[in-house]
Scaffold this motif. Structure first.
Motif, PDB file in Angstrom:
ATOM      1  N   ASN A  11      -6.326  47.752 -21.828  1.00  0.00           N
ATOM      2  CA  ASN A  11      -6.170  48.782 -21.184  1.00  0.00           C
ATOM      3  C   ASN A  11      -5.209  50.063 -21.806  1.00  0.00           C
ATOM      4  O   ASN A  11      -5.029  51.075 -21.482  1.00  0.00           O
ATOM      5  CB  ASN A  11      -5.562  48.566 -19.820  1.00  0.00           C
ATOM      6  N   ARG A  12      -4.340  49.558 -22.716  1.00  0.00           N
ATOM      7  CA  ARG A  12      -3.415  50.518 -23.635  1.00  0.00           C
ATOM      8  C   ARG A  12      -3.489  49.678 -25.270  1.00  0.00           C
ATOM      9  O   ARG A  12      -3.812  48.745 -25.496  1.00  0.00           O
ATOM     10  CB  ARG A  12      -2.310  50.248 -22.800  1.00  0.00           C
ATOM     11  N   MET A  33      -9.208  43.591 -19.101  1.00  0.00           N
ATOM     12  CA  MET A  33      -8.202  43.713 -18.666  1.00  0.00           C
ATOM     13  C   MET A  33      -7.673  43.262 -16.991  1.00  0.00           C
ATOM     14  O   MET A  33      -8.516  42.989 -16.448  1.00  0.00           O
ATOM     15  CB  MET A  33      -7.797  45.385 -18.441  1.00  0.00           C
ATOM     16  N   ARG A  34      -6.590  43.050 -16.909  1.00  0.00           N
ATOM     17  CA  ARG A  34      -6.115  42.220 -15.672  1.00  0.00           C
ATOM     18  C   ARG A  34      -6.496  42.958 -14.300  1.00  0.00           C
ATOM     19  O   ARG A  34      -7.033  42.320 -13.597  1.00  0.00           O
ATOM     20  CB  ARG A  34      -4.308  42.154 -15.764  1.00  0.00           C
ATOM     21  N   ASP A  35      -6.459  44.488 -14.406  1.00  0.00           N
ATOM     22  CA  ASP A  35      -6.809  45.080 -13.050  1.00  0.00           C
ATOM     23  C   ASP A  35      -7.600  46.191 -13.277  1.00  0.00           C
ATOM     24  O   ASP A  35      -6.765  47.386 -13.471  1.00  0.00           O
ATOM     25  CB  ASP A  35      -5.505  45.304 -12.219  1.00  0.00           C
ATOM     26  N   THR A  38      -6.939  49.624 -11.549  1.00  0.00           N
ATOM     27  CA  THR A  38      -5.780  50.543 -11.361  1.00  0.00           C
ATOM     28  C   THR A  38      -5.316  50.754 -13.233  1.00  0.00           C
ATOM     29  O   THR A  38      -4.701  51.874 -13.413  1.00  0.00           O
ATOM     30  CB  THR A  38      -4.526  49.816 -11.012  1.00  0.00           C
ATOM     31  N   LYS A  39      -6.049  49.761 -14.030  1.00  0.00           N
ATOM     32  CA  LYS A  39      -5.563  50.149 -15.453  1.00  0.00           C
ATOM     33  C   LYS A  39      -6.637  50.611 -16.537  1.00  0.00           C
ATOM     34  O   LYS A  39      -6.415  50.538 -17.625  1.00  0.00           O
ATOM     35  CB  LYS A  39      -5.166  48.614 -15.719  1.00  0.00           C
ATOM     36  N   SER A  40      -7.828  50.780 -15.901  1.00  0.00           N
ATOM     37  CA  SER A  40      -8.911  51.379 -16.641  1.00  0.00           C
ATOM     38  C   SER A  40      -8.816  52.850 -16.855  1.00  0.00           C
ATOM     39  O   SER A  40      -9.606  53.498 -17.667  1.00  0.00           O
ATOM     40  CB  SER A  40     -10.276  51.001 -15.931  1.00  0.00           C
ATOM     41  N   ASN A  42      -6.867  55.034 -18.502  1.00  0.00           N
ATOM     42  CA  ASN A  42      -6.743  55.267 -20.094  1.00  0.00           C
ATOM     43  C   ASN A  42      -7.823  55.231 -20.678  1.00  0.00           C
ATOM     44  O   ASN A  42      -8.266  55.982 -21.658  1.00  0.00           O
ATOM     45  CB  ASN A  42      -5.418  54.560 -20.821  1.00  0.00           C
TER      46      ASN A  42
END
Length: 290
Positions: A11-12, A33-35, A38-40, A42
């Motif tokens: 995600n980063r 990615m974990r979540d 909310t984290k996609s 980027n």
């Protein structure tokens, strides 16, 4: 046939750059990615408008059930993981005396056991096909131990050793292992290290923060690491270990130039002597705040 890669912690930072670089190199990439909900953001923003073969999957390397679900999802789509990039990692720091055991457990669970979970999930198919590549992202901190990074450094030393053992085991099965050892790269993790939690008992925390502040004045991009990974995937870089970044080899050589006694003593000189030595030995002009 298009090869398939799974990148953890995508995600980063290094993971994000690696997903994009591999996809642009023509691979089918699963971005774990974990979540994702909310984290996609980027990743989706970075590939918007590009015709890249990227699927975003939920993957928490701390959780064995999550790892199994991720690999099952890949297989249910008719794909198998040809290349595993173990990138997911966290950084925690502090003195060995004062860091809670839970902190050490947290870091080892993500940085060491996380890759093991993914390796164990990926290897059966790689062995069956007689080919595969596992890239474990460690750090120069996997070869250079320095306070106050004991939790992080210990996990990277462990992953270095695991990777070497793994390379012995899987070579007869046609699977290759590569270790990426980045130096100080401009990531959120590196930026966080610049924020010292000053402890009068252990001044090394303030010193490490100041060194990172100075290094990040000329930031090394995550793209450097992604480029190295693509070169390994393309067969343009051979060997087990790959220091990456402008300061990676200098850091490793700097440590090798000192005996263990010199290294320990160097961390316990006065602040003035420490700054003078860093300037002389490594060419860094570090300023310590009070």
């Amino acid at each position: 046939m298009k090869r398939t890669a799974l990148v953890t912690g995508s995600n980063r930072g290094i993971g994000l750059a690696t997903v994009i670089k591999l996809a642009r190199h023509g691979l089918k990439v699963f971005a774990g990615m974990r979540d994702p909900e909310t984290k996609s953001k980027n990743l989706l923003g970075s590939i918007s408008g590009d015709d890249l073969d990227v699927d975003i999957l939920e993957l928490d390397v701390n959780n064995e059930a999550s790892v199994k679900r991720c690999f099952a999802s890949i297989e249910s789509s008719g794909e198998k993981v040809d290349i595993l990039i173990n990138n997911a990692g966290i950084e925690r720091r502090g003195s060995v005396e004062k860091c809670p055991i839970s902190t050490f457990e947290e870091v080892m669970n993500t940085n060491y056991l996380g890759p093991i979970r993914c390796i164990q999930a990926a290897l059966p198919n790689m062995k069956e096909k007689g080919t595969g590549l596992i890239v474990n992202i460690t750090s120069v901190a996997g070869k250079v131990a320095a306070s106050p990074l004991a939790p992080y450094t210990a996990s990277k030393f462990a992953l270095e050793a695991l990777s070497e053992c793994l390379a012995h085991e899987v070579l007869p099965h046609g699977v290759k292992v590569a270790i990426i050892e980045p130096g100080i790269i401009a990531t959120d993790m590196a930026a966080d290290i610049t924020k010292a939690n000053y402890d009068p008992d252990y001044p090394q925390q303030n010193r490490m923060a100041a060194m990172f502040v100075e290094s990040l004045k000329s930031p090394a991009s995550t793209q450097i690491v992604a480029d190295a990974i693509v070169e390994i995937v393309a067969g343009k870089r051979e060997g087990l270990r790959h220091p990456v970044g402008p300061d990676a080899i200098p850091f490793l050589e700097w440590r090798e130039s000192k005996s263990d006694t010199e290294w320990v003593n160097w961390h316990n000189v006065t602040d003035e002597e420490w700054c003078e030595s860093l300037a002389k030995d490594f060419g860094m002009s570090v300023k310590l705040s009070g």
